[in-house]
Motif scaffolding. Structure first.
Motif, PDB file in Angstrom:
ATOM      1  N   UNK A 233       0.813  -1.205   0.000  1.00 16.16           N
ATOM      2  CA  UNK A 233       0.000   0.000   0.000  1.00 16.16           C
ATOM      3  C   UNK A 233       0.851   1.261   0.000  1.00 16.16           C
ATOM      4  N   UNK A 234       1.887   1.297   0.827  1.00 18.54           N
ATOM      5  CA  UNK A 234       2.737   2.495   0.879  1.00 18.54           C
ATOM      6  C   UNK A 234       3.418   2.743  -0.459  1.00 18.54           C
ATOM      7  N   UNK A 235       3.859   1.660  -1.125  1.00 19.66           N
ATOM      8  CA  UNK A 235       4.475   1.814  -2.455  1.00 19.66           C
ATOM      9  C   UNK A 235       3.451   2.293  -3.478  1.00 19.66           C
ATOM     10  N   UNK A 236       2.213   1.797  -3.355  1.00 13.58           N
ATOM     11  CA  UNK A 236       1.163   2.218  -4.277  1.00 13.58           C
ATOM     12  C   UNK A 236       0.847   3.700  -4.123  1.00 13.58           C
ATOM     13  N   UNK A 237       0.863   4.193  -2.885  1.00 16.82           N
ATOM     14  CA  UNK A 237       0.602   5.621  -2.658  1.00 16.82           C
ATOM     15  C   UNK A 237       1.697   6.461  -3.304  1.00 16.82           C
ATOM     16  N   UNK A 238       2.962   6.043  -3.128  1.00 14.30           N
ATOM     17  CA  UNK A 238       4.082   6.769  -3.735  1.00 14.30           C
ATOM     18  C   UNK A 238       3.993   6.728  -5.251  1.00 14.30           C
ATOM     19  N   UNK A 239       3.699   5.531  -5.785  1.00  9.44           N
ATOM     20  CA  UNK A 239       3.608   5.388  -7.240  1.00  9.44           C
ATOM     21  C   UNK A 239       2.454   6.216  -7.804  1.00  9.44           C
ATOM     22  N   UNK A 240       1.327   6.216  -7.094  1.00 12.81           N
ATOM     23  CA  UNK A 240       0.178   6.997  -7.554  1.00 12.81           C
ATOM     24  C   UNK A 240       0.510   8.486  -7.584  1.00 12.81           C
ATOM     25  N   UNK A 241       1.171   8.959  -6.525  1.00 12.78           N
ATOM     26  CA  UNK A 241       1.564  10.368  -6.474  1.00 12.78           C
ATOM     27  C   UNK A 241       2.514  10.725  -7.606  1.00 12.78           C
TER      28      UNK A 241
END
Length: 363
Positions: A233-241
């Motif tokens: 999830x944390x990687x997905x948030x960074x990637x989304x940003x």
């Protein structure tokens, strides 16, 4: 998750059994006989649930006789029928046994003379109060571990369903992405084979087009394999940003959620990925806000943009929302989509918290 091993209640008979060596009842042999009957009824009652009620009454009878013949303080032997009462099937039965215990023990102590009005020797009643509470405590503990086991089983079922859903998604992606492309490559190869003898120049053009299709297929395959990796999830948030900023959007990210179980984090990550894809493809927004936080008993993910809005995007008929709803349904999650007053769309994902930790979900 490991559950506590069952306690061997028979070990509680060791200390009173050893104390019999010191002849606590003096030369009155019937005191030792009553203890043996009490111990045997306790041992048998913990083994056979069908006769537990009768054996509890028998044990209380032995305790009452020990109180009458020797001392009201022998009511502490009531710990054994109290423990057995804690293994009854309902709180109603426990209450019935406790009412009987309170009446019989009080009458027995009164018969002995220790609880007469005006006497100060009421201290044994503290033991009686303790005995009244023991069955409720044990029954509550039993229900707690039963619910914990059921919840663990439910989480394992969720993990299994998530795996099945992911395998179905992978199967659909392989069919939609590679199946069509491989069919096209087969037709192109057959066309080139027929063109080589009659139109070699045209065959060369078709071969170059075939090479381009193969390159695109390779890119699609690599992306598909990347999407199959475990979602963090944390990687997905960074990637989304990063993706939103690369597209020229003003991005605001707020993460205020702690201790999200892996299976829930995986589903939230997949949903965030789909939301960001919809923003980039359909919204025509220049600003996006991502908020991840804990509410009362829930994990909440909010993705809001200032784009065209629901009517223009027509998001209800596609955009991967069906897949999101399928994932969320497995963990009783909810997906809400609404228009924002100043324009745009707000997607809110609400997933109830689960206290029991779950294992990491892999392929």
């Amino acid at each position: 998750m490991k559950t506590p091993s069952k306690f061997n209640w028979m070990t509680l008979l060791v200390i009173p059994a050893i104390s019999m060596v010191f002849l606590p009842f003096g030369e009155e042999w019937y005191g030792y006989v009553l203890f043996l009957i009490l111990a045997a009824a306790f041992w048998r009652g913990m083994k056979l649930a069908s006769y537990r009620g009768l054996l509890i009454i028998l044990q209380h009878g032995c305790v009452c006789l020990l109180m009458v013949f020797f001392s009201p303080w022998n009511c502490w032997y009531g710990i054994y029928p109290a423990i057995m009462a804690g293994h009854l099937s309902s709180f109603f039965r426990i209450t019935a046994v406790n009412v009987l215990l309170m009446i019989v023990y009080t009458l027995t102590a009164s018969f002995y003379g220790a609880a007469d009005i005006g006497e100060e020797n009421w201290a044994w009643i503290t033991v009686l109060i303790f005995l009244l509470g023991v069955p409720y405590f044990l029954r509550s503990q039993q229900l707690y571990y039963e619910m914990k086991g059921e919840l663990q089983g439910a989480n394992e079922e969720i993990i299994r369903l998530v795996k099945l859903e992911e395998r179905g998604r992978i199967s659909r992606d392989l069919h939609d992405t590679l199946g069509h492309t491989l069919s096209l490559l087969t037709l192109k190869g057959e066309l080139i084979e027929r063109l080589i003898p009659v139109k070699p120049d045209k065959a060369v053009d078709e071969a170059r087009e075939l090479q381009e299709i193969i390159r695109n297929t390779l890119v699609q395959t690599r992306k598909l394999v990347s999407d199959m990796q475990t979602v963090c999830l944390s990687d997905e948030v960074i990637q989304a940003s990063t993706m939103l900023e690369s597209a020229g959007l003003d991005v605001q990210v707020e993460e205020r959620a702690d201790d999200i179980p892996p299976v829930i984090g995986k589903i939230l990550g997949l949903c965030l990925r789909e939301c960001v894809t919809n923003v980039l493809k359909h919204s025509q927004a220049d600003r996006c806000r991502i908020i991840l936080h804990n509410s009362t008993g829930s994990y909440i993910l909010e993705v809001e943009d200032n784009g065209r809005g629901l009517e223009e995007m027509n998001v209800q008929k596609g955009s991967g929302l069906f897949g999101m709803k399928e994932r969320l349904a497995m963990i009783e999650g909810r997906l809400d989509i609404e228009s924002v007053s100043e324009g745009g769309v707000k997607v809110t994902i609400n997933i109830p918290m689960v206290d029991v930790p779950v294992k990491e979900v892999t392929g």
